[in-house]
Design a protein around this motif. Structure first.
Motif, PDB file in Angstrom:
ATOM      1  N   ALA A   1      21.217 -24.800 -61.492  1.00  0.00           N
ATOM      2  CA  ALA A   1      21.960 -23.727 -62.160  1.00  0.00           C
ATOM      3  C   ALA A   1      21.195 -23.186 -63.361  1.00  0.00           C
ATOM      4  O   ALA A   1      21.391 -22.029 -63.765  1.00  0.00           O
ATOM      5  N   GLU A   2      20.321 -24.025 -63.921  1.00  0.00           N
ATOM      6  CA  GLU A   2      19.474 -23.608 -65.046  1.00  0.00           C
ATOM      7  C   GLU A   2      18.236 -22.854 -64.571  1.00  0.00           C
ATOM      8  O   GLU A   2      17.399 -22.452 -65.375  1.00  0.00           O
ATOM      9  N   GLY A   3      18.103 -22.689 -63.238  1.00  0.00           N
ATOM     10  CA  GLY A   3      16.978 -21.942 -62.693  1.00  0.00           C
ATOM     11  C   GLY A   3      15.769 -22.778 -62.338  1.00  0.00           C
ATOM     12  O   GLY A   3      14.683 -22.242 -62.081  1.00  0.00           O
ATOM     13  N   ILE A   4      15.933 -24.092 -62.314  1.00  0.00           N
ATOM     14  CA  ILE A   4      14.817 -24.988 -61.997  1.00  0.00           C
ATOM     15  C   ILE A   4      14.801 -25.243 -60.493  1.00  0.00           C
ATOM     16  O   ILE A   4      15.796 -25.634 -59.898  1.00  0.00           O
ATOM     17  N   SER A   5      13.637 -25.046 -59.886  1.00  0.00           N
ATOM     18  CA  SER A   5      13.492 -25.146 -58.431  1.00  0.00           C
ATOM     19  C   SER A   5      13.332 -26.602 -58.006  1.00  0.00           C
ATOM     20  O   SER A   5      12.392 -27.282 -58.432  1.00  0.00           O
ATOM     21  N   LEU A   6      14.250 -27.067 -57.168  1.00  0.00           N
ATOM     22  CA  LEU A   6      14.210 -28.463 -56.739  1.00  0.00           C
ATOM     23  C   LEU A   6      14.991 -28.659 -55.445  1.00  0.00           C
ATOM     24  O   LEU A   6      15.682 -27.774 -54.977  1.00  0.00           O
ATOM     25  N   LEU A   7      14.877 -29.868 -54.894  1.00  0.00           N
ATOM     26  CA  LEU A   7      15.625 -30.274 -53.704  1.00  0.00           C
ATOM     27  C   LEU A   7      16.497 -31.473 -54.079  1.00  0.00           C
ATOM     28  O   LEU A   7      15.975 -32.559 -54.342  1.00  0.00           O
ATOM     29  N   PRO A   8      17.827 -31.315 -54.108  1.00  0.00           N
ATOM     30  CA  PRO A   8      18.704 -32.396 -54.569  1.00  0.00           C
ATOM     31  C   PRO A   8      18.680 -33.641 -53.691  1.00  0.00           C
ATOM     32  O   PRO A   8      18.746 -34.768 -54.188  1.00  0.00           O
ATOM     33  N   ILE A   9      18.620 -33.456 -52.372  1.00  0.00           N
ATOM     34  CA  ILE A   9      18.647 -34.587 -51.439  1.00  0.00           C
ATOM     35  C   ILE A   9      17.462 -34.457 -50.488  1.00  0.00           C
ATOM     36  O   ILE A   9      17.298 -33.444 -49.817  1.00  0.00           O
TER      37      ILE A   9
END
Length: 365
Positions: A292-300
């Motif tokens: 939500a803060e705009g950081i690109s990632l994969l949660p799982i």
């Protein structure tokens, strides 16, 4: 023209050998496996965290995958885990360098040679990662050791658009230093045709040594690959420098957050961020706040083989998966880009600090 230039330049950067460009990373795994001419039904040991392309290549080649665990706090396996799965049916080891971090491939290679096992390296996520040695001249952020892919009998690479070395939409490379395997790679990638032979009859489709499909690439893709290869070293260096910067900032947040250990020889693809024990049950929530803060990632990260429906359906042999399962439960993957720098490292660490402050406050309540 461009295909041959791309293949020659790739082999040159690997210190010599034979490179063959193919249509995808999954195909590169399949061609690499098939080129070894392993006995049908024999067992191939593969790590419990990988992409489906590597394991499906084993299955489609008529072989049996045996899945072993990773090391603790890592998506890479080691010799101890591999050794535990070796039986009289084992003919090969499929070693996957995950997330750009090189395996302990020297140890794995030495043991494979002693046991007369074939070794395939999957370097799809780690093109030109380096293995440190005493003479490689490591500096504070870089390593100039031996590139991964040089240790196995044959190695496979993906060059799809998301990789640091890419050929546009999709693609792959098969590499070997063995001229006999190199000939088999040519046959397996192009309808069984012995194009390496001076007696090859180009106009005769029946002049084939084995039954194989057409996995050729195209000139346009190889032209893109050649350009990508020319700037790959700079790409790796810039990603490494970003990781050093990010690690220094995240280190202040231990034991609540930390990056997966990464070596000076890494060719960064993504970096797992491990959530400490106190808040590991809220890992997905933390990842979603960062998104939500705009950081690109994969949660799982769903590349843990033991969790796959297809693994259960086909009854694959899974030796152990507890370390891989634990890593999946406690971490999420931060995506990387060579254009990231101090600003992005600060944004990530500052967002983590805010989350940590929030978690501590609601815990007190």
């Amino acid at each position: 023209i461009f295909q041959k230039k791309f293949e020659n330049e790739f082999a040159k950067l690997m210190g010599g050998g034979y490179a063959r460009a193919v249509s995808s990373g999954s195909v590169s795994c399949f061609v690499a496996i098939r080129a070894l001419r392993l006995p049908l039904g024999s067992e191939v040991i593969v790590p419990g965290v990988t992409d489906s392309g590597s394991i499906f290549a084993i299955v489609e080649a008529g072989l049996t995958p045996v899945i072993v665990d990773t090391m603790q706090d890592s998506y890479n396996t080691n010799w101890e885990e591999i050794e535990s799965a070796i039986t009289s049916k084992t003919t090969a080891i499929f070693a996957v360098h995950m997330a750009g971090e090189p395996l302990e491939i020297s140890v794995i290679s030495q043991n494979a040679i002693q046991l007369n096992l074939k070794l395939i390296e999957d370097c799809s996520q780690a093109p030109f990662a380096r293995v440190c040695n005493l003479n490689c001249g490591c500096k504070s952020t870089l390593c100039s050791g031996v590139p991964v892919g040089s240790f196995g009998d044959v190695s496979a690479y993906s060059t799809m658009y998301r990789k640091s070395m890419h050929t546009g939409g999709s693609g792959g490379v098969v590499f070997t230093k063995n001229d006999v395997i190199a000939r088999a790679v040519i046959e397996e990638s192009d309808r069984g045709r012995p194009k390496w032979s001076s007696e090859y009859r180009s106009g005769d489709p029946g002049h084939a040594t084995v039954s194989a499909l057409n996995f050729n690439t195209d000139e346009f893709s190889c032209a893109i690959g050649l350009a990508s290869l020319s700037r790959l070293e700079e790409t790796i260096q810039r990603r490494r420098r970003f990781l050093v910067e990010l690690n220094a900032k995240v280190k202040r947040l231990e034991p609540y957050f930390r990056l997966m250990n990464n070596s000076l020889g890494q060719s960064p693809f993504f970096i797992p961020l491990i959530v400490g024990k106190e808040f590991e049950s809220r890992k997905v929530e933390i990842a979603e706040i960062l998104q939500a803060e705009g950081i690109s990632l994969l949660p799982i990260f769903n590349n843990v083989v033991a969790d796959w429906d297809i693994a259960k359906k086909l009854n694959w042999k899974i030796k152990k998966s507890s370390n891989a399962e634990s890593m999946k439960a406690r971490s999420f993957n931060l995506f990387l880009n060579e254009n990231y720098g101090e600003r992005e490292a600060s944004e990530i660490s500052e967002a983590l600090e805010k989350i940590l402050s929030y978690l501590k406050k609601i815990k007190i309540r």
